[in-house]
Write an enzyme that holds these catalytic residues in place. Structure first.
Site, PDB file in Angstrom:
ATOM      1  CG  HIS A  74     -14.095   0.838 115.996  1.00 41.38           C
ATOM      2  ND1 HIS A  74     -14.178  -0.538 115.906  1.00 41.38           N
ATOM      3  CD2 HIS A  74     -13.838   1.124 117.311  1.00 41.38           C
ATOM      4  CE1 HIS A  74     -13.989  -1.060 117.118  1.00 41.38           C
ATOM      5  NE2 HIS A  74     -13.781  -0.093 117.975  1.00 41.38           N
ATOM      6  CG  HIS A 150     -17.537   0.188 120.999  1.00 40.85           C
ATOM      7  ND1 HIS A 150     -17.179   0.336 122.322  1.00 40.85           N
ATOM      8  CD2 HIS A 150     -16.387  -0.021 120.309  1.00 40.85           C
ATOM      9  CE1 HIS A 150     -15.869   0.237 122.420  1.00 40.85           C
ATOM     10  NE2 HIS A 150     -15.363   0.001 121.214  1.00 40.85           N
ATOM     11  CD  GLU A 282     -15.960  -3.573 121.031  1.00 41.55           C
ATOM     12  OE1 GLU A 282     -15.699  -3.178 119.870  1.00 41.55           O
ATOM     13  OE2 GLU A 282     -15.146  -3.507 121.970  1.00 41.55           O
TER      14      GLU A 282
END
Length: 316
Positions: A74, A150, A282
């Site tokens: 991420h 998210h 996601e």
């Protein structure tokens, strides 16, 4: 009626009618900054994992910040969910209120090449719809870009317990198998005959035993969404509350995650979130695409624009 508020950098949603806050989160901005679960996070520069925290682009090797073992997850230690965004536009009234956030990501941030200008617009596009539009323009150098939203959803209400009883349908007939570090092997495998098959609606927990028996503690896998363009990705239903959510998006993949890593996390209103206390959907490019030429490219060339559109449609 449907009500949405956006607090700080993370969107929080609640349905009015059959009242319930259906998304996990914190009460304060400080908790979002210091948290590690990515609650409501706006993920970038590259969502999901990059193997060995490195890649080669146009003949040049780039080393990133590893923050998930040897891999980058991420965007690194200080991904886009940990930075300060600028509010560019905010319209609170009318039939389609919205807020547009802006961030300039500098050349070399967390090891990624090139400057990138990012805009994300959250809009109530209908009485029961939330639209999220993301775009990112590369400046000066080619760079990978893969943004994601998210959110942790529990249609029974945040802090209401496990989502294993919620029913999910995924419009995906293939997925990207991974190794022990959750890095894709590079293959696309059919979901048919596996615990990953949600082509017809099924309870989240109905097939999870097939993962647990292999030593996998829940769903955390990228699906190859069928079709192209803005299309249905998933439908989630909670039988107890009668709430349902449809997700539409234009990205090639969607990461289905069942909050396997949550354990005793204190959230909004003192609620405590545990394992399987939510699910994430996601939409994104494939994990480690920058190291997998066979995957859809996530490279944005100078002056070109990355675009990502998703729509959440609620009923109750």
């Amino acid at each position: 009626r449907y009500f949405c508020k956006i607090t700080g950098i993370s969107p929080l949603f609640a349905c009015i009618g059959n009242l319930g806050d259906v998304i996990l989160g914190y009460d304060t901005v400080a908790e979002y900054v210091n948290g590690t679960a990515y609650f409501g996070g706006l993920i970038g520069r590259v969502a999901n994992r990059i193997a060995n925290a490195r890649f080669t682009l146009d003949g040049k090797a780039y080393r990133l910040v590893p923050n998930d073992g040897n891999n980058t997850l991420h965007g690194g230690h200080r991904g886009f969910d940990k930075v300060v965004w600028t509010v560019k536009e905010h319209v609170a009234g009318g039939s389609s209120p919205f807020i547009t956030l802006y961030y300039h990501s500098f050349d070399g941030e967390q090891g990624f090449p090139g400057d990138v200008d990012v805009h994300v617009k959250y809009q109530l596009s209908g009485p029961h719809e939330l639209s999220v539009r993301m775009n990112a323009t590369a400046r000066g150098k080619a760079t990978p870009v893969n943004l994601a939203h998210h959110a942790y959803w529990n249609l029974g209400g945040h802090g209401s317990g496990s989502v294993l009883g919620e029913e999910v349908r995924l419009f995906a007939s293939r997925y990207t198998p991974v190794d022990a570090a959750l890095i894709p092997t590079g293959h696309l495998a059919p979901v048919a005959g596996t615990p990953y098959d949600f082509r017809t609606p099924a309870a989240v927990g109905s097939r999870i035993g097939g993962l647990l028996s292999r030593g996998v503690n829940g769903y955390d896998i990228n699906y190859v969404v069928d079709g192209g363009g803005l299309r249905p990705v998933a439908v989630v239903r909670d039988g107890a509350s009668g709430r349902a959510m449809e997700l539409w998006a234009d990205q090639p993949g969607v990461q289905f995650y069942t909050a396997n890593g949550l354990s005793g996390v204190r959230g909004k209103g003192g609620k405590v979130y545990g394992r399987y206390g939510a699910l994430c959907l996601e939409t994104q490019g494939f994990p480690d695409a920058v190291n997998r030429p066979s995957f859809p490219s996530q490279i944005v060339r100078p002056g070109k624009v990355y675009m990502h559109h998703m729509v959440f449609k609620f009923s109750f």
